[in-house]
Design an enzyme around this catalytic site. Structure first.
Site: not given
Ligand code: PMP
Length: 404
Positions: A118, A195, A198, A221, A360
């Protein structure tokens, strides 16, 4: 297969009985238990913690500390001072890339990320590498979208200072072997940063046994509120970390010329903390624990397997990522040359919420050879009717676009 929890636990889903919410990888709906816990904090114990000499402020401080304890238990962290509350995964990853990277990276050092990250676990590392004159290397992916660990093992050297990778891909649902990657990092003395945005909502983390140096996650999430997250780290590294932000609460003594820092976790939590956010996340952790996080994992895997079979059987559909049995509750797909945004809009007319776009993860889109995908993601409140509704809606969309 029925949902794992009653829909009536979730106010938004209760008042919208026809809504088919398939976008939990973007953010999860909130159970009443989380909303009530946050409200109750505001109604009963609200004050600025840490500062007041009065009982109400002490109660707010106590609520914040109790929340930290509950969240630490959920993540399998015995040393709860090593759990830093942040604004979310993005904030956590910027904290570690910024604070650690600025203090530790130099010319000739190497930073490795995978091609499936991401942007939140890609751009901060890319930027700190540029700033510090370090090399930025992208680890190739195996065919199923997981980090290619053999390639990674061949790639690393004593120059490698950090390996940043996802627990679970937000696009493909591919699950990385965290201990294996952490051990590759350890073999060359590099830091491992996972990270878990997920991962944490969907499977047991067990931080202390995971072997990774840092783990980041977002409350929103995992049934908790937006604006709250965690960064969990190993004490030895956290102790040496310079502050990320400076200001109130994170200091020990402020002199005219120099300042000394507070102990963990306060050193890394400058300013008034988001106590209600922490209380909400703790309630979400309790809710997930009551269901059983392993039950959550198997429910999602069963649903995604069903969805994989239903959706991939439709002609012109291409499902990206690992086999049905190897993925967390995420299904990314494309339908012929129908643009994913058009597909998502058509599904929205039937009150089906899916995501469309690059999620993203532009570096991953390039590697998949697509500019965008449609993504359905499943959680505790989804059931097999949701899968069937999705499948039928894709078939209907194909007819609208005259795709035989
Ligand atoms: N890493 C991953 C794998 C994600 O799916 C996301 C959220 N889409 C993020 C980081 C970023 O998370 P946040 O927008 O809650 O900071």
């Amino acid at each position: 297969m029925s949902a794992l929890v009653p829909r009536s636990d979730f106010p938004l889903l209760s008042v919208n009985p026809a809504l088919v919410y398939l976008d939990s990888a973007a953010t999860a709906q909130k159970p009443r238990a989380v909303l009530d816990a946050m409200n109750e904090f505001y109604e009963s114990d609200y004050a600025n913690p840490h500062r007041g000499a009065y009982a109400l402020s002490a109660r707010a401080t106590e609520r914040y500390a109790r929340a930290r304890g509950a969240v630490a238990r959920f993540f399998g962290v015995r040393d709860e001072e090593c759990l830093i509350f942040t604004r979310g995964t993005t904030d956590s990853l910027n904290l570690i890339a910024g604070a650690w990277g600025r203090a530790n990276l130099g010319r000739g050092d190497e930073v490795i990320v995978t091609g499936a990250e991401h942007h939140a676990n890609f751009v901060p590392w890319q930027q700190i590498a540029i700033e510090r004159g370090a090399t930025f290397t992208i680890c190739p992916l195996a065919a199923d979208g997981r980090a290619d660990v053999e390639a990674l093992a061949a790639l690393v050297s004593r120059k490698t200072r950090v390996i940043a990778f996802n627990h679970v891909s937000n696009v493909l649902g591919a699950i990385n072997s965290v201990p294996e990657i952490a051990s590759i990092a350890r073999s060359v003395g590099a830091l491992s940063v996972c990270d878990g945005a997920q991962g944490a909502p969907h499977m047991a983390v067990g931080f202390d046994a995971l072997g990774v140096d840092f783990y980041a996650a977002s409350a929103h999430k995992m049934l908790g509120p937006m604006g709250t997250g965690v960064l969990i780290g190993r004490r030895e590294v956290l102790e040496l970390l310079p502050p990320y932000q400076t200001g109130g609460d994170m200091i020990e003594f402020v002199g005219d010329e120099r300042t000394t820092w507070n102990v963990l976790p306060h050193k890394l939590e400058a300013g008034t903390p988001n106590v209600a956010g922490a209380v909400g996340l703790a309630a979400a952790c309790d809710y997930l624990t009551a269901i059983g996080i392993d039950a959550v994992a198997s429910h999602e895997r069963a649903l995604v397997r069903l969805a994989y079979e239903r959706v991939s059987a439709i002609e012109h559909v291409r499902v990206h990522g690992p086999a049905a049995t190897e993925r967390s509750g995420v299904l990314s797909f494309t339908v012929g040359d129908i643009h994913p945004h058009d597909l998502a809009s058509l599904l929205d007319e039937r009150q089906i919420c899916i995501r469309a776009g690059h999620h993203c993860a532009q570096p991953l889109m390039r590697r998949l050879g697509v500019s965008a995908t449609a993504r359905a993601s499943f959680y505790v409140y989804n059931d097999e009717n949701d899968v069937e509704t999705l499948g039928a809606a894709i078939e209907s969309a194909k007819r609208v676009f005259a795709l035989a």
